[in-house]
Scaffold this motif. Structure first.
Motif, PDB file in Angstrom:
ATOM      1  N   SER A 277       0.785  -1.180   0.048  1.00 32.23           N
ATOM      2  CA  SER A 277      -0.020   0.136   0.003  1.00 32.23           C
ATOM      3  C   SER A 277       0.946   1.334  -0.114  1.00 32.23           C
ATOM      4  O   SER A 277       1.606   1.875   1.064  1.00 32.23           O
ATOM      5  N   THR A 278       0.927   1.662  -1.243  1.00 33.38           N
ATOM      6  CA  THR A 278       1.886   2.809  -1.332  1.00 33.38           C
ATOM      7  C   THR A 278       1.293   4.191  -1.584  1.00 33.38           C
ATOM      8  O   THR A 278       2.027   5.095  -1.826  1.00 33.38           O
ATOM      9  N   SER A 279      -0.035   4.289  -1.556  1.00 36.47           N
ATOM     10  CA  SER A 279      -0.590   5.401  -1.637  1.00 36.47           C
ATOM     11  C   SER A 279      -2.047   5.557  -0.932  1.00 36.47           C
ATOM     12  O   SER A 279      -2.376   4.643  -0.316  1.00 36.47           O
ATOM     13  N   GLY A 280      -2.330   6.811  -0.636  1.00 32.51           N
ATOM     14  CA  GLY A 280      -3.496   7.052   0.480  1.00 32.51           C
ATOM     15  C   GLY A 280      -3.118   7.641   1.727  1.00 32.51           C
ATOM     16  O   GLY A 280      -1.982   8.192   1.965  1.00 32.51           O
ATOM     17  N   PRO A 281      -4.208   7.857   2.572  1.00 31.60           N
ATOM     18  CA  PRO A 281      -3.710   8.776   3.530  1.00 31.60           C
ATOM     19  C   PRO A 281      -2.691   8.038   4.616  1.00 31.60           C
ATOM     20  O   PRO A 281      -2.151   8.713   5.376  1.00 31.60           O
ATOM     21  N   ARG A 282      -2.720   6.709   4.643  1.00 28.99           N
ATOM     22  CA  ARG A 282      -1.869   6.035   5.712  1.00 28.99           C
ATOM     23  C   ARG A 282      -0.191   5.982   5.072  1.00 28.99           C
ATOM     24  O   ARG A 282       0.102   6.158   3.919  1.00 28.99           O
ATOM     25  N   GLU A 283       0.649   5.610   6.116  1.00 27.46           N
ATOM     26  CA  GLU A 283       2.063   5.463   5.677  1.00 27.46           C
ATOM     27  C   GLU A 283       2.232   4.318   4.914  1.00 27.46           C
ATOM     28  O   GLU A 283       1.378   3.456   4.837  1.00 27.46           O
ATOM     29  N   PRO A 284       3.132   4.284   3.797  1.00 23.10           N
ATOM     30  CA  PRO A 284       3.396   3.136   2.954  1.00 23.10           C
ATOM     31  C   PRO A 284       3.784   1.948   3.652  1.00 23.10           C
ATOM     32  O   PRO A 284       4.548   2.235   4.621  1.00 23.10           O
ATOM     33  N   GLU A 285       3.038   0.842   3.451  1.00 19.79           N
ATOM     34  CA  GLU A 285       3.634  -0.271   3.937  1.00 19.79           C
ATOM     35  C   GLU A 285       3.715  -1.551   3.304  1.00 19.79           C
ATOM     36  O   GLU A 285       3.120  -1.502   2.073  1.00 19.79           O
ATOM     37  N   MET A 286       4.182  -2.626   3.467  1.00 19.41           N
ATOM     38  CA  MET A 286       4.197  -3.948   2.527  1.00 19.41           C
ATOM     39  C   MET A 286       4.270  -5.201   3.337  1.00 19.41           C
ATOM     40  O   MET A 286       4.517  -5.047   4.598  1.00 19.41           O
ATOM     41  N   TRP A 287       3.547  -6.097   2.858  1.00 13.91           N
ATOM     42  CA  TRP A 287       3.491  -7.407   3.632  1.00 13.91           C
ATOM     43  C   TRP A 287       4.185  -8.513   2.524  1.00 13.91           C
ATOM     44  O   TRP A 287       4.010  -8.661   1.336  1.00 13.91           O
ATOM     45  N   ILE A 288       4.746  -9.444   3.041  1.00  8.57           N
ATOM     46  CA  ILE A 288       5.362 -10.628   2.503  1.00  8.57           C
ATOM     47  C   ILE A 288       4.889 -11.846   3.080  1.00  8.57           C
ATOM     48  O   ILE A 288       5.158 -11.956   4.478  1.00  8.57           O
TER      49      ILE A 288
ATOM     50  N   ASN B 189       6.055   2.396   7.609  1.00 11.64           N
ATOM     51  CA  ASN B 189       7.220   3.332   7.101  1.00 11.64           C
ATOM     52  C   ASN B 189       7.984   2.979   5.809  1.00 11.64           C
ATOM     53  O   ASN B 189       9.389   3.064   6.097  1.00 11.64           O
ATOM     54  N   LEU B 190       7.313   2.516   4.757  1.00 15.95           N
ATOM     55  CA  LEU B 190       8.325   1.876   3.580  1.00 15.95           C
ATOM     56  C   LEU B 190       9.039   2.843   3.075  1.00 15.95           C
ATOM     57  O   LEU B 190      10.036   2.829   2.424  1.00 15.95           O
ATOM     58  N   GLN B 191       8.705   4.486   3.130  1.00 14.64           N
ATOM     59  CA  GLN B 191       9.509   5.300   2.532  1.00 14.64           C
ATOM     60  C   GLN B 191      10.747   5.497   3.215  1.00 14.64           C
ATOM     61  O   GLN B 191      11.817   5.990   2.605  1.00 14.64           O
ATOM     62  N   TRP B 192      10.906   5.001   4.535  1.00 12.98           N
ATOM     63  CA  TRP B 192      12.200   5.008   5.148  1.00 12.98           C
ATOM     64  C   TRP B 192      12.834   3.710   4.797  1.00 12.98           C
ATOM     65  O   TRP B 192      13.921   3.345   5.275  1.00 12.98           O
ATOM     66  N   LYS B 193      12.144   2.634   4.684  1.00 16.56           N
ATOM     67  CA  LYS B 193      12.771   1.272   4.955  1.00 16.56           C
ATOM     68  C   LYS B 193      12.576   0.414   3.298  1.00 16.56           C
ATOM     69  O   LYS B 193      12.046  -0.802   3.669  1.00 16.56           O
ATOM     70  N   PHE B 194      12.790   1.386   2.381  1.00 14.34           N
ATOM     71  CA  PHE B 194      12.274   0.655   1.280  1.00 14.34           C
ATOM     72  C   PHE B 194      13.405  -0.284   0.712  1.00 14.34           C
ATOM     73  O   PHE B 194      13.376  -1.107  -0.106  1.00 14.34           O
TER      74      PHE B 194
ATOM     75  N   HIS C 292      12.524   0.932  -3.937  1.00 14.82           N
ATOM     76  CA  HIS C 292      12.947   2.314  -3.936  1.00 14.82           C
ATOM     77  C   HIS C 292      12.007   2.808  -5.323  1.00 14.82           C
ATOM     78  O   HIS C 292      11.336   3.690  -5.320  1.00 14.82           O
ATOM     79  N   ALA C 293      11.840   1.983  -6.411  1.00 17.45           N
ATOM     80  CA  ALA C 293      11.194   2.362  -7.690  1.00 17.45           C
ATOM     81  C   ALA C 293       9.672   2.539  -7.304  1.00 17.45           C
ATOM     82  O   ALA C 293       9.069   3.431  -7.944  1.00 17.45           O
ATOM     83  N   TRP C 294       9.149   1.708  -6.372  1.00 20.60           N
ATOM     84  CA  TRP C 294       7.564   1.927  -6.089  1.00 20.60           C
ATOM     85  C   TRP C 294       7.199   3.508  -5.600  1.00 20.60           C
ATOM     86  O   TRP C 294       6.266   3.876  -5.778  1.00 20.60           O
ATOM     87  N   LEU C 295       8.167   3.843  -4.900  1.00 23.92           N
ATOM     88  CA  LEU C 295       7.859   5.175  -4.075  1.00 23.92           C
ATOM     89  C   LEU C 295       8.373   6.176  -4.625  1.00 23.92           C
ATOM     90  O   LEU C 295       7.868   7.236  -4.706  1.00 23.92           O
TER      91      LEU C 295
END
Length: 311
Positions: free
Chosen positions: A195-206, A218-223, A243-246
């Motif tokens: 989830s890289t867009s919207g009101p919440r902070e970007p995040e990722m699940w694996i 806080n994916l923008q800092w932990k890309f 990095h490219a996603w953001l």
């Protein structure tokens, strides 16, 4: 504790790069996207261990399968290409002959009942078999009895071993693949969601087999990062670079994920120069940190997932 891979990226020539990586002038779209799965095996053929590359491809119009066998004498490879067109007259069962270093190789395939799950590589009810000197040197798929009956060849004295797997996947938020971290066991379902867009902070699940093993906030800092997880009580190292996603235009570059079985080891030669280049990545080039060519050859097995975000 996990550690970063320190190998520098090695640039690929345009002939080696997958079609998605050669689209540098325009962003990749749904119409131009070509999903690919590249599996590299080591097989004993005509007295030598050789690399066998199996490339599955899928675009809007058709599927294709390409088998390349490495030559001993030079860097060139002998290739057998099979176009799997979706029209009703497509021969989903076939046979082709080609040569490597003067030795005849026979390729048989049957994909009449093959099952797919979005990937260009089928996951059930098919076979692809490579025969050399009346011996099966590579067998793919789960229809093994049918394959041996069709090829009329004896089993090889040694089994081919998968070296690494690369997959280019296109999507908006979710990217999936399959891999067996232990080749004697079943494949695992791997899903990356973001989830890289919207009101919440970007995040990722694996997640692996439906269980979320990594959640990055806080994916923008932990890309870029890495973590070791347990799959069936066995350690698997997971590395990511999104990095490219953001920070890049959609479709201009990919996120990269590496899955490597085994526990992490500390690399005492970490490159401090690369360590300090977090925000300066080039959106038009491959990841700075991870090299498919350099790292995979030092590993028993690696899975490389290239995740392309498109609108």
């Amino acid at each position: 504790m996990a550690y970063r891979i320190s190998a520098r990226t090695q640039s690929l020539s345009s002939s080696q790069q997958p079609p998605a990586q050669r689209l540098t002038n325009e962003p990749v779209t749904q119409k131009t996207a070509q999903s690919t799965v590249t599996c590299v095996y080591q097989a004993h053929i005509a007295g030598f261990w050789r690399n066998v590359t199996v490339l599955w491809s899928k675009n809007v119009m058709n599927y294709s399968l390409c088998i390349s066998v490495e030559s001993v004498d030079d860097e060139q490879a002998s290739t057998c290409k099979i176009d799997l067109k979706p029209w009703h007259f497509w021969a989903k069962k076939g046979y082709k002959t080609f040569e490597v270093d003067g030795n005849q190789l026979d390729a048989y395939w049957d994909l009449k009942s093959a099952k797919f799950s979005g990937s260009p590589e089928p996951f059930a009810e098919y076979y692809v078999v490579l025969v050399s000197e009346e011996e099966v040197v590579l067998l793919l798929g789960d229809s093994k009895k049918k394959a041996y009956k069709r090829a009329k060849a004896r089993p090889g004295l040694v089994d081919a071993v998968m070296f690494y797997k690369k997959e280019h996947v296109f999507g908006k938020k979710s990217f999936s693949t399959r891999a067996a971290f232990d080749q004697k066991k079943r494949e695992h379902d791997i899903v990356v969601e973001s989830s890289t867009s919207g009101p919440r902070e970007p995040e990722m699940w694996i997640s692996i087999d439906g269980i979320v093993l990594i959640h990055v906030r806080n994916l923008q800092w932990k890309f870029r990062g890495n973590q070791t997880v347990l799959v069936n009580k066995q350690p698997v190292q997971v590395f990511w670079d999104v990095h490219a996603w953001l920070f890049c235009a959609p479709g201009s570059n990919h996120g990269l994920f590496i899955f490597k079985p085994g526990a992490a080891e500390c690399d005492s030669d970490l490159d401090e120069e690369d360590e300090n280049k977090g925000d300066g990545s080039d959106c038009s080039g491959p990841s700075r940190y991870y090299s498919t060519q350099s790292y995979s050859k030092a590993s028993d097995f690696c899975l490389f997932l290239y995740a392309w975000k498109i609108e």
